[in-house]
Design a protein around this motif. Structure first.
Motif, short mmCIF file in Angstrom:
data_model
loop_
_atom_site.label_atom_id
_atom_site.label_comp_id
_atom_site.label_asym_id
_atom_site.label_seq_id
_atom_site.Cartn_x
_atom_site.Cartn_y
_atom_site.Cartn_z
N LEU A 95 106.61 5.94 -11.20
CA LEU A 95 105.34 5.92 -11.94
C LEU A 95 105.43 5.16 -13.26
CD1 LEU A 95 104.27 9.64 -11.41
CD2 LEU A 95 103.75 7.67 -9.98
N MET A 96 106.62 4.75 -13.64
CA MET A 96 106.82 3.97 -14.87
C MET A 96 106.20 4.66 -16.09
SD MET A 96 106.43 0.02 -13.49
CE MET A 96 104.80 0.27 -12.81
N LEU A 97 106.61 5.91 -16.31
CA LEU A 97 106.06 6.73 -17.38
C LEU A 97 106.81 6.57 -18.70
CD1 LEU A 97 105.31 10.04 -15.43
CD2 LEU A 97 103.68 8.27 -16.12
N GLY A 98 107.97 5.97 -18.68
CA GLY A 98 108.73 5.82 -19.91
C GLY A 98 109.29 7.13 -20.44
N LEU A 99 109.63 8.05 -19.55
CA LEU A 99 110.13 9.36 -19.98
C LEU A 99 111.55 9.21 -20.52
CD1 LEU A 99 108.85 11.42 -16.92
CD2 LEU A 99 107.73 11.11 -19.14
N ASP A 100 111.77 9.81 -21.68
CA ASP A 100 113.03 9.63 -22.39
C ASP A 100 113.99 10.79 -22.17
OD1 ASP A 100 114.33 10.05 -25.54
OD2 ASP A 100 114.63 8.17 -24.47
N HIS A 101 113.48 12.01 -22.09
CA HIS A 101 114.34 13.16 -21.83
C HIS A 101 113.50 14.36 -21.39
CE1 HIS A 101 113.15 14.07 -26.01
NE2 HIS A 101 113.50 15.31 -25.76
N PHE A 102 114.22 15.42 -21.00
CA PHE A 102 113.59 16.66 -20.53
C PHE A 102 114.11 17.81 -21.37
CE2 PHE A 102 113.83 20.49 -17.84
CZ PHE A 102 112.48 20.64 -17.51
N GLU A 103 113.22 18.74 -21.72
CA GLU A 103 113.61 19.95 -22.44
C GLU A 103 112.93 21.15 -21.78
OE1 GLU A 103 112.17 19.50 -26.43
OE2 GLU A 103 110.06 19.71 -25.85
N ALA A 104 113.56 22.32 -21.90
CA ALA A 104 113.00 23.50 -21.23
C ALA A 104 113.50 24.77 -21.88
CB ALA A 104 113.37 23.50 -19.75
N HIS A 105 112.75 25.84 -21.69
CA HIS A 105 113.19 27.16 -22.13
C HIS A 105 112.82 28.22 -21.11
CE1 HIS A 105 109.09 28.43 -23.13
NE2 HIS A 105 108.95 27.42 -23.97
N TYR A 106 113.61 29.30 -21.10
CA TYR A 106 113.22 30.49 -20.37
C TYR A 106 112.06 31.16 -21.11
CZ TYR A 106 117.67 30.49 -17.75
OH TYR A 106 118.73 30.18 -16.94
N ALA A 107 111.21 31.85 -20.37
CA ALA A 107 110.13 32.63 -20.98
C ALA A 107 109.97 33.93 -20.20
CB ALA A 107 108.82 31.84 -20.97
N ILE A 108 109.86 35.02 -20.93
CA ILE A 108 109.57 36.32 -20.32
C ILE A 108 108.34 36.90 -20.99
CG2 ILE A 108 110.37 38.67 -19.92
CD1 ILE A 108 113.19 37.70 -19.78
N TYR A 109 107.34 37.22 -20.16
CA TYR A 109 106.13 37.88 -20.63
C TYR A 109 106.20 39.35 -20.25
CZ TYR A 109 103.82 33.31 -21.21
OH TYR A 109 103.48 32.04 -21.60
N PRO A 110 106.10 40.27 -21.21
CA PRO A 110 106.07 41.69 -20.87
C PRO A 110 104.70 42.06 -20.30
CG PRO A 110 105.74 41.42 -23.22
CD PRO A 110 106.02 40.05 -22.66
N PRO A 111 104.59 43.21 -19.65
CA PRO A 111 103.29 43.65 -19.15
C PRO A 111 102.24 43.66 -20.26
CG PRO A 111 105.03 45.04 -18.26
CD PRO A 111 105.68 44.15 -19.29
N GLY A 112 101.06 43.13 -19.95
CA GLY A 112 99.98 43.07 -20.92
C GLY A 112 99.92 41.78 -21.71
N ALA A 113 100.91 40.90 -21.54
CA ALA A 113 100.97 39.66 -22.30
C ALA A 113 100.41 38.49 -21.50
CB ALA A 113 102.40 39.36 -22.73
N GLY A 114 100.01 37.44 -22.23
CA GLY A 114 99.56 36.20 -21.64
C GLY A 114 99.66 35.09 -22.66
N TYR A 115 99.00 33.97 -22.37
CA TYR A 115 99.00 32.82 -23.28
C TYR A 115 97.62 32.18 -23.16
CZ TYR A 115 101.06 28.70 -25.67
OH TYR A 115 101.37 27.69 -26.55
N VAL A 116 96.90 32.12 -24.26
CA VAL A 116 95.51 31.67 -24.23
C VAL A 116 95.42 30.19 -23.84
CG1 VAL A 116 94.74 33.36 -25.94
CG2 VAL A 116 95.51 31.08 -26.69
N ARG A 117 94.23 29.77 -23.49
CA ARG A 117 93.96 28.41 -23.03
C ARG A 117 94.38 27.37 -24.08
NH1 ARG A 117 88.07 26.73 -20.50
NH2 ARG A 117 88.41 24.45 -20.31
N HIS A 118 95.08 26.33 -23.62
CA HIS A 118 95.61 25.32 -24.53
C HIS A 118 96.04 24.09 -23.75
CE1 HIS A 118 99.18 27.32 -22.97
NE2 HIS A 118 99.90 26.26 -23.33
N VAL A 119 96.39 23.04 -24.47
CA VAL A 119 97.08 21.89 -23.88
C VAL A 119 98.46 21.80 -24.51
CG1 VAL A 119 95.02 20.57 -23.29
CG2 VAL A 119 96.07 20.29 -25.55
N ASP A 120 99.39 21.16 -23.81
CA ASP A 120 100.78 21.15 -24.25
C ASP A 120 101.10 20.05 -25.25
OD1 ASP A 120 101.55 23.38 -22.87
OD2 ASP A 120 102.43 22.29 -21.18
N ARG A 121 100.28 19.02 -25.33
CA ARG A 121 100.58 17.93 -26.26
C ARG A 121 99.97 18.22 -27.62
NH1 ARG A 121 99.57 11.65 -24.82
NH2 ARG A 121 101.36 12.07 -23.45
#
Length: 205
Positions: A95-121
């Motif tokens: 796709l010729m996206l010019g991606l330079d690197h990858f990063e990541a994290h573990y995530a744990i949501y306890p019962p009752g938790a969430g993440y409101v509407r958003h964009v990542d950039r």
């Protein structure tokens, strides 16, 4: 790797859901690693925003996270990152996206938790290009909640966070949220990043 059909879907509709991207033995090891980090109290409450606007507010985002870095005593982390870096190279080749690197994290949501509407950039940082999610929840049902909801021009799409399900979507344009979970919910969130497009500096002649 992604098939040609998967790549077409990522380009034409902005997201793709893939099963089998990570092998079972690796998923099992990632689950165990995430659980061990949680048992050692090694995850920390996540924040929203950046810079001076960075804040921790569980009503907006309720997960705890731990960034994934290579560790000689935990080979699963290095293997996971190597596989995703190979995918980065494939995305660039196809796709010729010019991606330079990858990063990541573990995530744990306890019962009752969430993440409101958003964009990542972020507004002031265009590096995040393709978002990635891998789910680490055995025996998960739709009634357990915690779906990843994508907001698309044609309507909403919910992705159930079952073990082995992976999702990729465009970071700048796909709004999304994590719906309230009824059980502890484990995942990996990651981003394929390119180098930021810096403004040109005018040098007096």
């Amino acid at each position: 790797m992604l098939s040609s059909d998967d790549l077409d879907l990522l380009v034409t509709r902005g997201f793709v859901v893939v099963e089998g991207l990570l092998p079972d033995y690796l998923l099992t090891a990632l689950v165990a690693d995430c659980q061990a980090l949680d048992a050692d109290d090694a995850l920390r409450p996540a924040a929203v925003g950046r810079g001076e606007g960075r804040t921790r507010d569980a009503s907006l985002r309720g997960d705890a996270i731990r960034w994934i870095d290579p560790h000689p005593e935990v080979p699963v982390r290095g293997e996971f990152l190597a596989r995703l870096d190979a995918l980065r190279i494939e995305l660039n080749r196809q796709l010729m996206l010019g991606l330079d690197h990858f990063e990541a994290h573990y995530a744990i949501y306890p019962p009752g938790a969430g993440y409101v509407r958003h964009v990542d950039r972020f507004r002031d940082d265009d590096a995040r290009t393709v978002s990635f999610a891998a789910y680490l929840n055995p025996d998960w049902s739709e009634d357990d909640g915690g779906a990843l909801r994508l907001y698309l021009p044609g309507g909403e799409v919910d992705i159930v966070p079952r073990l082995g399900t992976c999702a990729l979507f465009l970071s700048a344009s796909i709004e999304h949220e994590v719906l309230t979970t009824q059980r502890p919910r484990m995942s990996i969130a990651g981003w394929f990043r390119r180098r930021p497009l810096l403004p040109l500096k005018v040098v007096p002649g």
